[in-house]
Design a protein around this motif. Structure first.
Motif, PDB file in Angstrom:
ATOM      1  N   ILE A 165     -84.519  25.305  97.246  1.00  0.00           N
ATOM      2  CA  ILE A 165     -84.055  25.231  98.418  1.00  0.00           C
ATOM      3  C   ILE A 165     -83.264  24.027  98.836  1.00  0.00           C
ATOM      4  N   ARG A 166     -82.023  24.120  99.156  1.00  0.00           N
ATOM      5  CA  ARG A 166     -80.975  23.009  99.791  1.00  0.00           C
ATOM      6  C   ARG A 166     -81.089  22.904 101.117  1.00  0.00           C
ATOM      7  N   GLY A 167     -80.852  21.578 101.334  1.00  0.00           N
ATOM      8  CA  GLY A 167     -80.795  21.256 103.015  1.00  0.00           C
ATOM      9  C   GLY A 167     -80.330  19.889 103.005  1.00  0.00           C
TER      10      GLY A 167
ATOM     11  N   TRP B  92     -78.635  13.768 104.953  1.00  0.00           N
ATOM     12  CA  TRP B  92     -77.598  13.034 105.480  1.00  0.00           C
ATOM     13  C   TRP B  92     -76.392  13.618 104.981  1.00  0.00           C
ATOM     14  N   LYS B  93     -75.196  13.730 105.788  1.00  0.00           N
ATOM     15  CA  LYS B  93     -73.919  14.210 105.647  1.00  0.00           C
ATOM     16  C   LYS B  93     -72.900  13.726 105.457  1.00  0.00           C
ATOM     17  N   PRO B  94     -71.812  13.795 104.599  1.00  0.00           N
ATOM     18  CA  PRO B  94     -70.573  13.137 104.595  1.00  0.00           C
ATOM     19  C   PRO B  94     -69.542  13.823 105.282  1.00  0.00           C
TER      20      PRO B  94
ATOM     21  N   LEU C 157     -81.920  15.399  93.301  1.00  0.00           N
ATOM     22  CA  LEU C 157     -80.825  14.754  94.152  1.00  0.00           C
ATOM     23  C   LEU C 157     -79.454  15.041  94.127  1.00  0.00           C
ATOM     24  N   GLN C 158     -78.733  15.365  94.954  1.00  0.00           N
ATOM     25  CA  GLN C 158     -77.220  15.758  94.972  1.00  0.00           C
ATOM     26  C   GLN C 158     -76.306  14.782  95.229  1.00  0.00           C
ATOM     27  N   VAL C 159     -75.342  14.781  94.478  1.00  0.00           N
ATOM     28  CA  VAL C 159     -74.354  13.756  94.435  1.00  0.00           C
ATOM     29  C   VAL C 159     -72.994  14.340  95.120  1.00  0.00           C
ATOM     30  N   GLY C 160     -72.585  13.990  96.313  1.00  0.00           N
ATOM     31  CA  GLY C 160     -71.574  14.989  96.828  1.00  0.00           C
ATOM     32  C   GLY C 160     -70.041  14.691  96.001  1.00  0.00           C
ATOM     33  N   ALA C 161     -69.292  15.551  96.358  1.00  0.00           N
ATOM     34  CA  ALA C 161     -67.843  15.505  95.803  1.00  0.00           C
ATOM     35  C   ALA C 161     -67.357  14.321  96.434  1.00  0.00           C
ATOM     36  N   ARG C 162     -67.528  13.553  97.614  1.00  0.00           N
ATOM     37  CA  ARG C 162     -67.089  12.409  98.073  1.00  0.00           C
ATOM     38  C   ARG C 162     -67.547  11.288  97.306  1.00  0.00           C
ATOM     39  N   ASN C 163     -68.660  11.291  96.583  1.00  0.00           N
ATOM     40  CA  ASN C 163     -69.573  10.231  95.951  1.00  0.00           C
ATOM     41  C   ASN C 163     -69.397  10.252  94.470  1.00  0.00           C
TER      42      ASN C 163
ATOM     43  N   LEU D 160     -74.524  16.893  90.200  1.00  0.00           N
ATOM     44  CA  LEU D 160     -73.384  16.232  90.383  1.00  0.00           C
ATOM     45  C   LEU D 160     -72.333  17.041  90.769  1.00  0.00           C
ATOM     46  N   LYS D 161     -71.600  16.853  91.978  1.00  0.00           N
ATOM     47  CA  LYS D 161     -70.521  17.716  92.465  1.00  0.00           C
ATOM     48  C   LYS D 161     -69.465  17.251  91.669  1.00  0.00           C
ATOM     49  N   ARG D 162     -68.551  18.023  91.636  1.00  0.00           N
ATOM     50  CA  ARG D 162     -67.172  17.521  91.088  1.00  0.00           C
ATOM     51  C   ARG D 162     -66.298  16.922  92.055  1.00  0.00           C
TER      52      ARG D 162
ATOM     53  N   PRO E 157     -68.984  22.176  89.663  1.00  0.00           N
ATOM     54  CA  PRO E 157     -67.685  22.543  90.292  1.00  0.00           C
ATOM     55  C   PRO E 157     -67.727  22.926  91.525  1.00  0.00           C
ATOM     56  N   ARG E 158     -66.871  22.573  92.793  1.00  0.00           N
ATOM     57  CA  ARG E 158     -67.212  22.996  94.135  1.00  0.00           C
ATOM     58  C   ARG E 158     -66.051  23.126  94.696  1.00  0.00           C
ATOM     59  N   GLY E 159     -64.790  23.504  93.930  1.00  0.00           N
ATOM     60  CA  GLY E 159     -63.421  23.606  94.521  1.00  0.00           C
ATOM     61  C   GLY E 159     -62.813  22.163  94.363  1.00  0.00           C
TER      62      GLY E 159
ATOM     63  N   SER F  95     -69.511  28.265  97.909  1.00  0.00           N
ATOM     64  CA  SER F  95     -69.501  28.081  99.207  1.00  0.00           C
ATOM     65  C   SER F  95     -68.331  26.876  99.578  1.00  0.00           C
ATOM     66  N   HIS F  96     -68.397  25.893  99.054  1.00  0.00           N
ATOM     67  CA  HIS F  96     -67.373  24.776  99.438  1.00  0.00           C
ATOM     68  C   HIS F  96     -66.148  25.166  98.840  1.00  0.00           C
ATOM     69  N   SER F  97     -66.171  25.796  97.624  1.00  0.00           N
ATOM     70  CA  SER F  97     -64.795  26.309  96.984  1.00  0.00           C
ATOM     71  C   SER F  97     -64.067  26.935  97.994  1.00  0.00           C
TER      72      SER F  97
ATOM     73  N   LEU G 287     -75.585  27.991  96.805  1.00  0.00           N
ATOM     74  CA  LEU G 287     -74.961  28.797  97.880  1.00  0.00           C
ATOM     75  C   LEU G 287     -75.423  28.331  99.107  1.00  0.00           C
ATOM     76  N   GLU G 288     -74.511  28.271 100.066  1.00  0.00           N
ATOM     77  CA  GLU G 288     -75.003  27.811 101.565  1.00  0.00           C
ATOM     78  C   GLU G 288     -75.518  29.004 101.959  1.00  0.00           C
ATOM     79  N   ALA G 289     -76.658  29.173 102.924  1.00  0.00           N
ATOM     80  CA  ALA G 289     -77.261  30.221 103.348  1.00  0.00           C
ATOM     81  C   ALA G 289     -77.938  29.944 104.647  1.00  0.00           C
TER      82      ALA G 289
HETATM   83  C1  PEP Z   1     -72.638  19.973 100.920  1.00  0.00           C
HETATM   84  O1  PEP Z   1     -73.086  20.537  99.680  1.00  0.00           O
HETATM   85  O2  PEP Z   1     -72.958  20.199 101.802  1.00  0.00           O
HETATM   86  C2  PEP Z   1     -71.537  19.177 100.592  1.00  0.00           C
HETATM   87  C3  PEP Z   1     -71.101  18.359 101.621  1.00  0.00           C
HETATM   88  O3  PEP Z   1     -70.820  19.313  99.468  1.00  0.00           O
HETATM   89  P1  PEP Z   1     -69.600  18.469  98.911  1.00  0.00           P
HETATM   90  O4  PEP Z   1     -70.087  17.227  98.581  1.00  0.00           O
HETATM   91  O5  PEP Z   1     -69.371  19.420  97.643  1.00  0.00           O
HETATM   92  O6  PEP Z   1     -68.386  18.696  99.962  1.00  0.00           O
END
Ligand code: PEP
Ligand code: MN
Length: 343
Positions: A127-129, A132-134, A183-189, A212-214, A243-245, A278-280, A304-306
């Protein structure tokens, strides 16, 4: 990379190889596998004198020298046989599905609990959630540390492990202490090397995975794998490329879908690829096609975002989140396609 004759070196032997490589400005990083520990030489390992000295030690089987900018993540590395298991799925053996809302709404935790249950029911493994949001706009909701408790409660209620993004060093330990498995590393980081190093240090010697997002500023292959190498260089190879677009956007989509880089990545790295459609594409109605395209391109999983009620969600959820019904269908079709691909 030092491959010992035994499954692991004694502390005295580790001290000896550490002293040898230190003379040449390098350090030793043990990479602990299920059965065997191997020892990466971190630094410039090209000095023949150093290699000869190490090869002369009677407990060393051989030294692998890979001429690659990413010694650990390279497909020719001895780590290539490493398998990552998350949510009961060994990547490469079954399609991994990570699903859940973009953002946990701390004022309405029931949406997260209901979504977590629905995501499990639809067949997701993790489950993702977002805690902290960028956010692009500083006045948008930035997330809330209180949501970490909600995330963990969702995990407890469903029995599924959870993934969340860490945006700064302070988040890492909070997430690990709470029991976050990925741990998710976002595209911005993804190009924030000090954060990558801090994550590498924090997850060393732990079973934690890192998604690790691209970054949209990264080339498709070398820079992406090098970012993963930053984390692996501290001893935890449980890294999943996502990869996330990217940009420039494909007119009509949020980003330019980049699931097609999967075969390029797989040519150079052993790391599993979990695509985030989803972000793609950025719109729920486009997500199923992009998800299936990702599987066709060779993805090992999907993120996938749901949401149980996307219009009541926050962050990206009103636009991107799949309903539980749509999620169930995507997962079913993606798993069928995955089997077809393997046949
Ligand atoms: C996310 O997964 O909600 C998110 C902000 O993703 P990204 O870092 O790919 O923009
Ligand atoms: Mn999102």
């Amino acid at each position: 990379m030092i491959l010992p004759k035994s499954n692991r070196l004694s502390p005295e032997q580790v001290a000896e190889i550490t002293a040898v490589v230190a003379e040449f400005g390098c350090r030793i990083q043990p990479i602990v596998g299920a059965v065997r520990t191997i020892y990466a030489i971190v630094g410039d390992e090209r000095d023949d004198l150093m290699i000869n000295r190490l090869e002369g030690l009677d407990y060393v089987e051989r030294i692998d020298r890979i001429q690659s900018p990413f010694k650990l993540m390279d497909k020719r590395s001895d780590l290539a046989s490493h398998r990552i298991t998350l949510g009961g799925v060994t990547l490469g053996e079954r399609l991994l599905v990570i699903a859940g809302p973009c953002t946990i709404d701390p004022k309405n935790p029931n949406y997260f609990y209901e979504t977590a249950a629905a995501v499990k029911e639809a067949g997701a493994n993790v489950i993702r959630g977002g805690v902290w949001k960028p956010r692009t706009n500083p006045y948008s909701f930035q997330g809330d540390t209180k949501s970490l408790e909600i995330l963990i409660e969702g995990s407890r209620r469903t029995g599924l492990p959870v993934d969340t993004e860490v945006m700064e060093e302070a988040h890492i330990q909070l997430a690990l202490d709470a029991g976050v498995s990925c741990l998710q590393v976002g595209a911005r980081n993804a190009l924030n090397y000090s954060l990558l190093r801090a994550i590498g240090r924090a997850v060393a010697q732990r079973p934690t995975a890192v998604l690790l997002k691209r970054s949209i500023h990264m080339g498709p292959v070398n820079e992406f794998i090098s970012a993963a190498e930053y984390i692996a260089a501290f001893g935890n190879p449980n890294i999943i490329l996502c990869p996330r677009g990217t940009t420039p956007t494909l007119d009509g989509y949020r980003n330019h879908p980049d699931e097609s880089i999967t075969p390029l990545l797989k040519e150079k790295t052993w790391a599993p690829v979990v695509v985030d459609p989803s972000h793609s594409v950025g719109k729920a109605t486009y997500v199923p096609a992009a998800a299936l395209a990702a599987v066709a391109y060779g993805a090992d999983g999907l993120c996938l975002e749901a949401h149980v009620s996307p219009n009541h969600g926050i962050g990206d959820d009103p636009k991107q989140a799949l309903t539980p019904e749509a999620l169930r269908q995507v997962i079913r079709q993606a798993r069928q396609l995955w089997e077809l691909r393997r046949s």
